[in-house]
Design a protein around this motif. Structure first.
Motif, PDB file in Angstrom:
ATOM      1  N   HIS A  20      50.196  17.734 -42.973  1.00 43.39           N
ATOM      2  CA  HIS A  20      50.699  16.510 -42.011  1.00 43.39           C
ATOM      3  C   HIS A  20      49.493  15.794 -41.353  1.00 43.39           C
ATOM      4  CE1 HIS A  20      53.044  15.506 -38.120  1.00 43.39           C
ATOM      5  NE2 HIS A  20      51.961  15.174 -37.655  1.00 43.39           N
ATOM      6  N   GLY A  39      48.168  20.421 -39.276  1.00 43.17           N
ATOM      7  CA  GLY A  39      48.259  18.910 -38.823  1.00 43.17           C
ATOM      8  C   GLY A  39      47.128  18.922 -37.705  1.00 43.17           C
ATOM      9  N   CYS A  74      52.964  11.218 -40.119  1.00 40.44           N
ATOM     10  CA  CYS A  74      53.337  10.916 -38.547  1.00 40.44           C
ATOM     11  C   CYS A  74      53.338   9.393 -38.323  1.00 40.44           C
ATOM     12  CB  CYS A  74      52.566  11.819 -37.519  1.00 40.44           C
ATOM     13  SG  CYS A  74      53.121  11.697 -35.917  1.00 40.44           S
ATOM     14  N   GLU A 106      53.450  15.020 -45.482  1.00 38.24           N
ATOM     15  CA  GLU A 106      54.027  14.629 -44.305  1.00 38.24           C
ATOM     16  C   GLU A 106      53.183  13.539 -43.381  1.00 38.24           C
ATOM     17  OE1 GLU A 106      57.095  16.811 -41.687  1.00 38.24           O
ATOM     18  OE2 GLU A 106      55.240  16.640 -40.282  1.00 38.24           O
TER      19      GLU A 106
END
Length: 266
Positions: A218, A197, A27, A25
């Motif tokens: 993340h 993350g 950001c 993932e």
């Protein structure tokens, strides 16, 4: 060493051979970044605004254009302001409205988080946001990293039925928090995805995964890009350079507003 998307794509394709469902993932805070994340091989993006302040909810226009521009998963941060995660009733109403908007725009999931004044999960507030987001994936964000007791907080999130927990292991970076992340992952026992993350880079993502046992990561993966502006004028910055802690806000003061109005009227 600058981040290279091809490097990340190669790693996650390699990992897929041993783990059937690795998830990366990214950001992002722009259409360009969302497109780059997809090109680089990410399976999902978390769309935010104001990343310098830890992220806030992006505009409806940004959400809509990003949704139309990418074919991978889209999760949207629901956070009405920077700073702490102790919200007023009015701020909860804002978040509910933003979640409803995300639904109409075809968002796959929302990223939420709320705490009580004593550093626990605001279970009632979180449940209300989850009810608004019914049918969408629910990630509880790094508000978790400001909780007093991470294991109690995890148990509360498990009881709520949250799908995913984004955390740095209550440290500045996920690698520094790897031991707590591992313990959270083991305690969750597959009932909730632990998503590390915070400072994640290609240089240490292998070590992070090895030390924690997780299968989702993340990262922001950002690099500096120069503006295409040819005419550049020197002027004072348009944003404040004052550094704020997570526990203070710059809020309009009614007395100052009144003084300005009084000055207008001379």
């Amino acid at each position: 060493m600058p981040y290279r998307m091809g490097q990340a794509r190669s790693y996650w394709m390699e990992r897929a051979s041993s783990n059937p469902a690795p998830v990366l993932e990214i950001c992002v805070d722009s259409v360009a970044s969302a497109l780059a994340a997809e090109r680089g091989g990410a399976q999902r993006v978390e769309l935010c605004d104001y990343l310098a302040g830890g992220g806030t909810t992006p505009s409806a226009g940004m959400i809509e254009v990003v949704r139309k521009s990418i074919g991978i998963g889209l999760h949207v941060l629901i956070r009405p302001r920077r700073g702490d995660f102790l919200y007023t009733a009015a701020e909860f109403e804002v978040m509910k409205k933003d979640i409803a908007l995300c639904r109409t725009l075809g968002v796959d999931g929302v990223v939420i988080g709320a705490l009580t004044a004593d550093g626990r999960i605001d279970t009632a507030g979180t449940a209300a946001l989850m009810a608004q987001a019914s049918g969408m994936s629910i990630t509880f964000h790094r508000a978790f990293d400001l909780c007093a007791d991470p294991f109690q907080a995890l148990d509360e999130l498990l009881a709520l039925g949250v799908d995913r927990l984004l955390t740095s292991g209550q440290q500045e970076t996920a690698l520094q928090g790897a031991e707590l992340i591992r313990k959270l992952h083991e305690r969750a026992a597959g009932k909730l995805v632990i998503l590390p993350g915070g400072g994640v880079t290609p240089a240490h993502v292998r070590e992070l995964l090895r030390r924690t046992g997780v299968s989702e990561v993340h990262a922001s993966a950002r690099t500096s890009v120069q503006s295409s502006m040819q005419f550049r004028k020197a002027y004072p910055p348009m944003s404040s350079e004052r550094r704020l802690s997570e526990f203070e806000q710059l809020v309009a003061d009614a007395e100052v507003v009144h003084a300005l109005r009084a000055a207008f009227n001379g």
